[in-house]
Design an enzyme around this catalytic site. Structure first.
Site, PDB file in Angstrom:
ATOM      1  N   GLU A 106      34.870  -8.578  11.081  1.00 17.78           N
ATOM      2  CA  GLU A 106      36.270  -8.153  11.074  1.00 17.78           C
ATOM      3  C   GLU A 106      36.722  -7.635  12.431  1.00 17.78           C
ATOM      4  OE1 GLU A 106      36.749  -4.949   8.180  1.00 17.78           O
ATOM      5  OE2 GLU A 106      34.720  -4.251   8.537  1.00 17.78           O
ATOM      6  N   TYR A 113      32.311 -19.187   0.033  1.00 14.91           N
ATOM      7  CA  TYR A 113      33.147 -18.673  -1.048  1.00 14.91           C
ATOM      8  C   TYR A 113      34.344 -17.910  -0.505  1.00 14.91           C
ATOM      9  CZ  TYR A 113      31.112 -14.059  -0.165  1.00 14.91           C
ATOM     10  OH  TYR A 113      30.735 -12.885   0.425  1.00 14.91           O
ATOM     11  N   MET A 138      71.943 -27.338   1.450  1.00 18.67           N
ATOM     12  CA  MET A 138      72.758 -27.949   2.489  1.00 18.67           C
ATOM     13  C   MET A 138      74.038 -28.513   1.879  1.00 18.67           C
ATOM     14  SD  MET A 138      69.958 -29.540   4.979  1.00 18.67           S
ATOM     15  CE  MET A 138      69.288 -30.402   3.585  1.00 18.67           C
ATOM     16  N   ARG A 186      34.468  -1.892  -2.931  1.00 19.59           N
ATOM     17  CA  ARG A 186      34.717  -0.829  -1.950  1.00 19.59           C
ATOM     18  C   ARG A 186      34.227   0.489  -2.535  1.00 19.59           C
ATOM     19  NH1 ARG A 186      39.306  -3.455  -2.975  1.00 19.59           N
ATOM     20  NH2 ARG A 186      40.234  -4.806  -1.390  1.00 19.59           N
ATOM     21  N   ARG A 241      64.503 -37.472  -8.560  1.00 22.39           N
ATOM     22  CA  ARG A 241      63.515 -36.780  -7.721  1.00 22.39           C
ATOM     23  C   ARG A 241      62.505 -36.124  -8.647  1.00 22.39           C
ATOM     24  NH1 ARG A 241      67.651 -31.988  -5.667  1.00 22.39           N
ATOM     25  NH2 ARG A 241      68.033 -31.109  -7.723  1.00 22.39           N
ATOM     26  N   SER A 255      30.791 -11.759   5.734  1.00 27.45           N
ATOM     27  CA  SER A 255      31.998 -11.798   4.922  1.00 27.45           C
ATOM     28  C   SER A 255      33.169 -11.475   5.844  1.00 27.45           C
ATOM     29  CB  SER A 255      31.900 -10.768   3.794  1.00 27.45           C
ATOM     30  OG  SER A 255      33.083 -10.797   3.033  1.00 27.45           O
ATOM     31  N   ARG A 290      76.209 -36.765   1.523  1.00 25.13           N
ATOM     32  CA  ARG A 290      75.247 -35.742   1.072  1.00 25.13           C
ATOM     33  C   ARG A 290      74.058 -35.651   2.016  1.00 25.13           C
ATOM     34  NH1 ARG A 290      75.795 -35.642  -5.202  1.00 25.13           N
ATOM     35  NH2 ARG A 290      77.071 -37.480  -5.532  1.00 25.13           N
ATOM     36  N   HIS A 329      72.110 -23.630 -10.411  1.00 25.31           N
ATOM     37  CA  HIS A 329      71.391 -23.181  -9.219  1.00 25.31           C
ATOM     38  C   HIS A 329      70.418 -22.058  -9.542  1.00 25.31           C
ATOM     39  CE1 HIS A 329      70.939 -20.572  -5.646  1.00 25.31           C
ATOM     40  NE2 HIS A 329      70.711 -21.733  -5.068  1.00 25.31           N
ATOM     41  N   GLY A 345      70.721 -27.366  -3.171  1.00 22.19           N
ATOM     42  CA  GLY A 345      71.897 -26.550  -2.899  1.00 22.19           C
ATOM     43  C   GLY A 345      71.917 -25.902  -1.537  1.00 22.19           C
ATOM     44  N   ARG A 364      30.149  -2.752  -0.283  1.00 26.20           N
ATOM     45  CA  ARG A 364      30.375  -2.325   1.100  1.00 26.20           C
ATOM     46  C   ARG A 364      30.116  -0.835   1.236  1.00 26.20           C
ATOM     47  NH1 ARG A 364      36.274  -3.125   3.549  1.00 26.20           N
ATOM     48  NH2 ARG A 364      36.699  -1.298   2.268  1.00 26.20           N
ATOM     49  N   LYS A 393      66.214 -37.751  -1.252  1.00 25.13           N
ATOM     50  CA  LYS A 393      67.328 -38.330  -2.013  1.00 25.13           C
ATOM     51  C   LYS A 393      67.543 -39.785  -1.610  1.00 25.13           C
ATOM     52  CE  LYS A 393      71.361 -36.059  -2.480  1.00 25.13           C
ATOM     53  NZ  LYS A 393      71.881 -35.988  -3.861  1.00 25.13           N
ATOM     54  N   CYS A 400      36.633 -11.877   2.331  1.00 29.25           N
ATOM     55  CA  CYS A 400      37.004 -10.886   1.326  1.00 29.25           C
ATOM     56  C   CYS A 400      38.317 -10.187   1.673  1.00 29.25           C
ATOM     57  CB  CYS A 400      35.891  -9.874   1.113  1.00 29.25           C
ATOM     58  SG  CYS A 400      35.582  -8.847   2.549  1.00 29.25           S
ATOM     59  N   GLY A 453      36.365 -10.158   7.039  1.00 33.42           N
ATOM     60  CA  GLY A 453      37.368  -9.174   6.641  1.00 33.42           C
ATOM     61  C   GLY A 453      38.633  -9.516   7.401  1.00 33.42           C
ATOM     62  N   THR A 454      39.401 -10.450   6.858  1.00 32.86           N
ATOM     63  CA  THR A 454      40.512 -10.994   7.640  1.00 32.86           C
ATOM     64  C   THR A 454      41.692 -10.035   7.734  1.00 32.86           C
ATOM     65  OG1 THR A 454      41.124 -12.218   5.655  1.00 32.86           O
ATOM     66  CG2 THR A 454      39.937 -13.412   7.368  1.00 32.86           C
ATOM     67  N   ASN A 455      41.731  -9.006   6.891  1.00 36.85           N
ATOM     68  CA  ASN A 455      42.802  -8.015   7.078  1.00 36.85           C
ATOM     69  C   ASN A 455      42.640  -7.335   8.439  1.00 36.85           C
ATOM     70  OD1 ASN A 455      43.358  -8.641   4.459  1.00 36.85           O
ATOM     71  ND2 ASN A 455      42.779  -6.668   3.609  1.00 36.85           N
ATOM     72  N   ASP A 456      41.456  -6.778   8.670  1.00 34.17           N
ATOM     73  CA  ASP A 456      41.245  -6.074   9.928  1.00 34.17           C
ATOM     74  C   ASP A 456      41.141  -7.036  11.093  1.00 34.17           C
ATOM     75  OD1 ASP A 456      41.362  -3.817   8.503  1.00 34.17           O
ATOM     76  OD2 ASP A 456      39.373  -3.068   8.981  1.00 34.17           O
TER      77      ASP A 456
END
Lengths: 904, 904
Positions: B776, B882, B110, B593, B349, B795, B99, B471, B108, B649, B29, B862, B797-800
């Site tokens: 993983e 990828y 603050m 899967r 803004r 590949s 302000r 708002h 809104g 897999r 602002k 993946c 396996g970022t979940n595990d």
């Protein structure tokens, strides 16, 4: 295989192409034969096919390198020329033995063929030359039986029954009304060979090979093949011998201990392998071949008796033994044969020994100036010290059942210690019973290499036949198992599943107790009391000066303390454990699990009240009840440890571990606690987790419920301040578990620091303390630099780090991990020995990052690996400050740490 | 704070000490005000206290740097001189607004105080100077009410009730029989101020401050303090705004839109923030202050109507808007006030916008040569594209209940899309209902910043009051939520928990449906149909050329494809999913899967037979039944994807997932399968695991039961060979899960390769294929070099990997993870966005080790992070080949990948 590599190494007539330094190439047995030949000791001539050929064999679909046949023929010619006999010569035949020999001794694991070269022609020549047809046919009978077993693979299909040829032999003995082999005549034996050959033809559909060269190559192939038999693989797994080492093959002229009563064969040790005493120790059989001694078929005579029978050969043997021990600077295990009063040495190797013997020999040899202190430290396997701490029977103690403790009989004290267990008769049963938590004693007529897993699973081993150097005795000593061998009063009936000792009959599953130090066998389960060393250290029921074994132990520990770089602390949750650890010289407590205290007595009630509380106020009320109890625990432990650091871990397990699991337990507890069943059941359900290992535990509890950490910190600092007021110098180290980020540790340490300041102010004293963290998550390793900003120490929790790094639940891995290790998918059980490539690599990163951010950051390990020698070596290499292990492993850890320092 | 740092930055009369480039110092602002002043746009003079003071304030226990008071006084003098009024002067008082203004707009969130400087003396001066006592007392009344709320913290204790001062105001209006504030007289308002002050004294125990300087410092402190209020913290968490940025404070001379009917206040956008259309768009209220527009208390008039009322000011506003958009090269959101026909700009803004608008504005601005393609790509938040794919109501579809779909009323289409849900009236309820899986529509008279979490949890938001810039509308657009604002027919009774629209009455929990594109509110739950873009892409029910939004979408995707370095694949288990992904331009399947297929139809029967089989032969019989079904699945998927890679897999989940859990289910299944209950129960018990996440799953299954891997490989290669025979070019990539060591992968790939060779030989064709592994487990990262020797691709396996790296079970973390993120113990939910310091560090090691050992090793991700923009940026930085995400996130991933490439 490079064509330049030698394919055979000959030895004989004081000349040898190899020497003792060539174990990797020639194997242990081969190197020993070459070295003995070199230093002028009488060894039958022969040659060694090196281990590289074994590796070639496996890398090339069981084919041999070109040129091997030629090299073997040339080497055989040398032996023939040396002795003036010819292989396959009907008139004066050369017979040979074909034996395996790996870099490390694997007793009985691989195959051996003796008397090779016999056929219907050469047996006649042998009979004529020795003028002893009985001997010739006895050798022939033995050869065919052994070859059929080892090379042709003739086995019984019924596990309880003897093999087919033994059945024929037993039938012949019964027919002739004799008990022992050597009571059969030459004709009996010739008939037996014919019957054997018929049986082989019938079962395998081919003739037994008559051509000595065909026999020789069959045997060589069998020896190489045996490197990958199941029992050899199992043995290597157990003793961490790499599969790629391969075995050598030793082809050696036969000498005969079974030529008559001026012949003998035996085994000696240069010192007593049970006690370590410096005495000439061994056993022999007259008119026998070496296999008879090892297999335990006849119980042999002690070596002293040989002096009466064959004074000259005995004198020569004694001289050679002294020479060999001096030459190799180590206790030797020697195989010999006496052929018509002439001594021949067939093997020398470093002797296996019990922990007692290992300790005594190491300390004695330093006294005799044979080795120095550093060598002595390397001569004792750390795990062997366990044997010294093993309980002994307390015959005065209360027994479980009537007649328990009745002496049933005596055998040879082949593996010291005391063991009680339920009787099983087969190795597979020992494994299966052990898996379901039963303690068993494996009772066998004799053991064979097939029994190795069962022996490992049993508390102790009891055999009816065999001497102190039988398979059972050798393996038990190496494993540190309690063993009684050759208990002749014992009669075992595998078929019925019972054993008789005198008038007593015991069945599978009955309790039996064996004292491997005295050789006594008792009925039932017997209580035990501490070993001699523990009596000195803990119960003070023995004076230090009275106990020789304690003095030797103390000497070795002193050398270890002078040598090691790693500190050794202990994992102890209770004052009595701390006291034991202190007695063993522990340098602090590396892990005190506060939750173990939660289960004691009526504390669990307060813990459960805390868990069931609806809000912080309710939790605080319950925690207030726990506070004085925890304070008392901590005070006792801190007091015992004096100025030494005591690392206290804040609450770690998930809260549901403190609640009941089943509906019945819930009902019962609800009644006891006076809460509604529905309330309790709801709480149990809410707290239930899919993967508790990865759930709401460790510092996550202290972050959700800061009042828990606060209470524990308060208990610690009140205890410490009280002691400080009494003029003592307690040193608590508060350890926050399962930290994964700097912020988590910071939140918790703010609480600890605040409570510490407040408490010290209230007591008006200053207490030296530290706050640190477990490193037990891969993430903690990756951000160890950040965590080090908040931590004064790291303690690697390698149990959990192994579970998370490998994604492997220890509670669940039992279903597949053993076969994983067997298949070589993992080098070791990672819960036993640190997985260096995975967990170790994470630790290496954490150590580097931690030290880089904070100079002088104290680092240790408190997972169970902290008491395992190879893991301790790794911790030394990592540069940790200390390991922490269970109280009874403190001595083991100290020795392992000293060895690591020496090996670096 | 360094003493040299400037403590205030003044602006006014075309001169400013700051500019648009100083957002970090002045906040958004502030920077906008300075820049507008600089370029000659009429802005009331004022000054900015920079963000550094906010950080000083929090670092020093809420104290200010020395010198600030002096600097503020000096800056105030400049404003006074500029306008010829004096702060606190009874005759000609200067009033100011105070302000907040952070680097990023937090609408809104603050606090703001207007009309500051009024007291009983200055109000009289204001009345005299403006000759408008009603205005003066209206301003005074507003000031006292706002100050009481913001600075003094006066709140109602009853959540359902209005605040105490509003209650007094409502009582006054009722007493005077009027509906709107501006119907009250000056005397009414004066009385109100007195009543307010009495109430404040009564409730807070102290007088309302009369000293303007005391007022000013109170307001400055309140603004700084509001940076750490709950709703601001929640907002920053939601939008990943760092807590350490701090806010600036803008103190600015007041101008008045409430001086009479030649006055107005309003908000305009330079383009339509809903559709993106290039039209002059906005709302205003006559005789009002800005808060009235934003708070939605009166529903405002559209900006077009201003032209009729105040032609000159309208023309000026239009000119200024064009100038500002051109100057900032971005769509602007502008606040203005007209005081007696004179236009003043209070803020400019970058305007928040819907996904539709973001897309259209970005593409249009390239056409208008305002920005280039790269800038256009950066102007659309990837997640906003989700809105374009959101279903729309299908009024022809079958409805759930009678009257469902009846039109209840209309409001402003403030957030496009269609949403059905159950009615809730309070934000907390929305959160609670959503947590237990309910879809809800949050229905409010108006929303306030306190409602932000509830809005996030709701499917849609419906308000009775407020305009397109209220708002509710602003926040909904930014969140991508469906929203209807200002539905005037709506009457909400919070106390009873009901709403009325015309004759209809609905209660909490009743179903309601809102169309945020048309503004229509319907009764009940309504079925939906695909969005316009999906109609083009998937159902082909619309022609590409007919759909403008599709053409814009395709344009942006084309630019993204030209720009990104990362490939984008999809996670698809079934042919229809593969087809969707293909339509979105997926470049392959990154994760198929196979076990998801196991659950379809009667296959589960064969799967269970396999699990219950006693031996390998039994398993093979059951697997043989699965083979043709799996082959058919694979063939369909491979066919759809053409030459693109399809990563399949092998079986991953533990076998117990295919068996029933409860006793009742076991009984039922036993009957269906015709097996003994005991057998089934035993199997269920045997397979049960303590920590299934760390148990017998992944490649561990294929190693225990190689026949499973063999069957799956056979199905894959038979499918591929059949296609190859048909002249097609399938490209299967076989992926082995949960690998932790090179040997594991080797065992499994030997099976796959053997089956591949055998099958290709049988079919007489060659198929291009690859074998690789999931990464993983932390261990896999540490030994990635060794694994790369066996793997053609990795590949992640970022979940595990997240679960094991952090030791955090996703199924269990819900109990504590949200509060963890809130407390800042973790920067983000690690299951939503990759934990870069932990998981990311492991990935970095794996990438380096993998590439080092195998040149050209293909690497992708993946896990579900593959569709999350910040995680995609990280994957780009890591140099992966990828990402693979769910089919509907392919476009999002492509845009995120392009942005990552541009930001690098």
């Amino acid at each position: 295989m490079a064509t330049k590599s030698r394919l055979t190494y000959s030895f004989g007539a004081s000349r040898a192409e190899g020497n003792a330094g060539m174990r990797e190439i020639l194997g242990g047995k081969g190197a020993g034969l070459h070295e003995m030949t070199r230093i002028g000791i009488p060894v039958p001539p022969g040659f060694t096919i090196p281990t590289a050929v074994c590796n070639y064999f496996y890398a090339h679909r069981r084919r041999y390198p070109s040129g091997l046949e030629n090299a073997v023929n040339l080497a055989l010619r040398k032996v023939e020329n040396n002795l003036g006999r010819r292989f396959g010569d009907a008139a004066n035949p050369l017979l040979v033995s074909v034996r395996s020999g790996a870099r490390e001794s694997m007793p009985g694991m691989m195959d051996t063929v003796l008397n090779l070269g016999l056929n219907d022609d050469t047996v006649a020549g042998l009979a004529a030359r020795t003028n002893n047809p009985r001997f010739a046919y006895d050798s022939y009978r033995r050869f065919v039986q052994m070859y059929a077993d080892v090379v042709l693979g003739l086995k019984s299909t019924d596990k309880a029954a003897a093999d087919p040829l033994t059945q024929i032999l037993d039938a012949k003995k019964a027919q002739r009304g004799v008990r022992l082999d050597n009571e059969l005549t030459a004709v009996d034996l010739r008939d037996l060979v014919r019957a054997y050959k018929r049986e082989i033809k019938a079962r395998l559909g081919k003739e037994f090979p008559a051509d000595p060269y065909e026999q020789l190559w069959g045997a060589i192939g069998a020896v190489f093949g045996s490197w990958h038999n199941d029992r050899a693989i199992a043995y290597r797994e157990l003793y961490h011998i790499p599969h790629h080492w391969g075995t050598a093959v030793n082809v050696q002229a036969m000498v005969f201990g079974n030529l008559g009563d001026h012949c003998a064969t035996g085994v000696t040790f240069t010192r007593d392998p049970s006690s370590g005493e410096k005495s000439f120790y061994g056993e022999f059989l007259l008119n026998a071949q070496g296999e008879d001694v090892v297999a335990g078929i006849r119980t042999p005579r002690t070596i002293g008796e040989l002096e009466q029978t064959m004074r000259k050969a005995f004198g020569e043997l004694r001289r050679v033994c002294r020479l060999l021990e001096k030459h190799f600077r180590e206790m030797q295990d020697i195989e010999f044969t006496i052929e018509n009063h002439k001594l021949w040495l067939l093997q020398t190797r470093t002797g296996k020994r019990t922990g007692f013997a290992a300790l005594r020999i190491a300390v004695d040899m330093v006294g005799e100036r044979i080795i120095n202190k550093q060598e002595a430290l390397l001569r004792v396997e750390p795990d062997q010290l366990n044997q010294l701490l093993r309980p002994i029977f307390d015959r005065q103690g209360k027994q479980r059942a009537e007649h328990a403790g009745d002496l049933l009989g005596r055998g040879l004290p082949a593996g010291p210690g005391a063991a009680s267990g339920r009787i099983v008769f087969h190795a597979e049963d020992a494994v299966a019973w052990n898996r379901r938590g039963e303690r068993v004693v494996l009772c066998r007529i004799e053991t064979s290499p097939d029994d190795i897993r069962g022996m490992d699973a049993a508390q102790g081993i009891l055999t009816a036949r065999g001497g102190m150097t039988s398979h059972a005795a050798l393996v038990a000593r190496q494993m540190g198992k309690v063993c009684i061998a050759g208990c002749e009063a014992l009669q075992i009936d595998y078929a019925v599943g019972k054993l008789n000792v005198g008038a007593s009959e015991l069945r599978e599953g009955d309790w039996i107790s064996i004292d491997g130090s005295s050789g006594e066998v008792f009925r039932g389960e017997i209580q035990t009391r501490p070993s001699e060393i523990l009596q000195v250290l803990l119960t003070h029921s023995l004076d230090k000066r009275q106990s020789k074994i304690y003095r030797q132990f103390a000497q070795l520990m002193k050398w270890a303390d002078q040598t090691r770089k790693l500190g050794v602390r202990t994992n102890a949750d209770q004052p009595d454990q701390a006291a034991i650890a202190k007695a063993f010289g522990s340098e602090g407590i590396g892990l005190c699990r506060t939750e173990h205290m939660f289960f004691q007595g009526d504390r669990i009630q307060a813990v459960r009240e805390m868990i069931l509380a609806d809000d912080e106020a309710g939790r605080r009320r319950a925690l207030a009840k726990l506070l004085p109890m925890q304070r008392q625990d901590f005070k006792a432990i801190l007091d015992i440890m004096g100025r030494l650091p005591v690392t206290i871990r804040t609450l770690d397990p998930p809260l549901h571990e403190f609640l009941p699991k089943t509906e019945a337990e819930i009902l019962e507890l609800a009644q006891v606690m006076g809460v509604a069943v529905a309330t309790l059941r709801h709480k149990v359900n809410v707290l239930q987790e899919f993967n508790p290992m990865l759930g709401h535990r460790g510092c996550r509890l202290g972050i959700s419920y800061p009042e828990i950490t606060e209470m524990q910190a308060q208990a610690i600092f009140e205890a410490a301040c009280e002691l400080r007021r009494e003029g003592k110098h307690p040193f608590p180290e508060v350890m926050i578990p399962l930290v994964g980020s700097r912020q988590e540790l910071r939140e918790q340490r703010l609480i600890v620091d605040r409570v510490a300041q407040r408490t010290m102010k209230a007591y008006g004293v200053k207490v030296h303390y530290a706050v640190g963290t477990m490193i037990e998550l891969p993430r903690a390793c990756m951000v160890a630099d950040e965590i080090a900003e908040e931590a004064e120490f790291f303690s690697f929790g390698t149990n959990d780090l192994t579970q998370t790094c490998l994604g492997l639940s220890r509670d669940d891995a039992g279903k597949f991990l053993p076969s994983y290790v067997l298949q070589g998918l993992l080098p070791d059980d990672p819960f036993v020995s640190i997985d260096r490539d995975g967990v170790g690599a994470l630790m290496r990163i954490a150590v580097a990052k931690g030290r880089q951010r904070r100079k002088g950051l104290e680092m240790g390990i408190c997972g169970e690996h902290g008491g395992e020698p190879r893991s301790i070596e790794f911790c030394h290499q990592l540069g940790l400050d200390y390991v922490s292990c269970s109280p009874y492993r403190v001595a083991i850890a100290k020795l392992a740490a000293a060895q690591a320092a020496l090996r670096k």
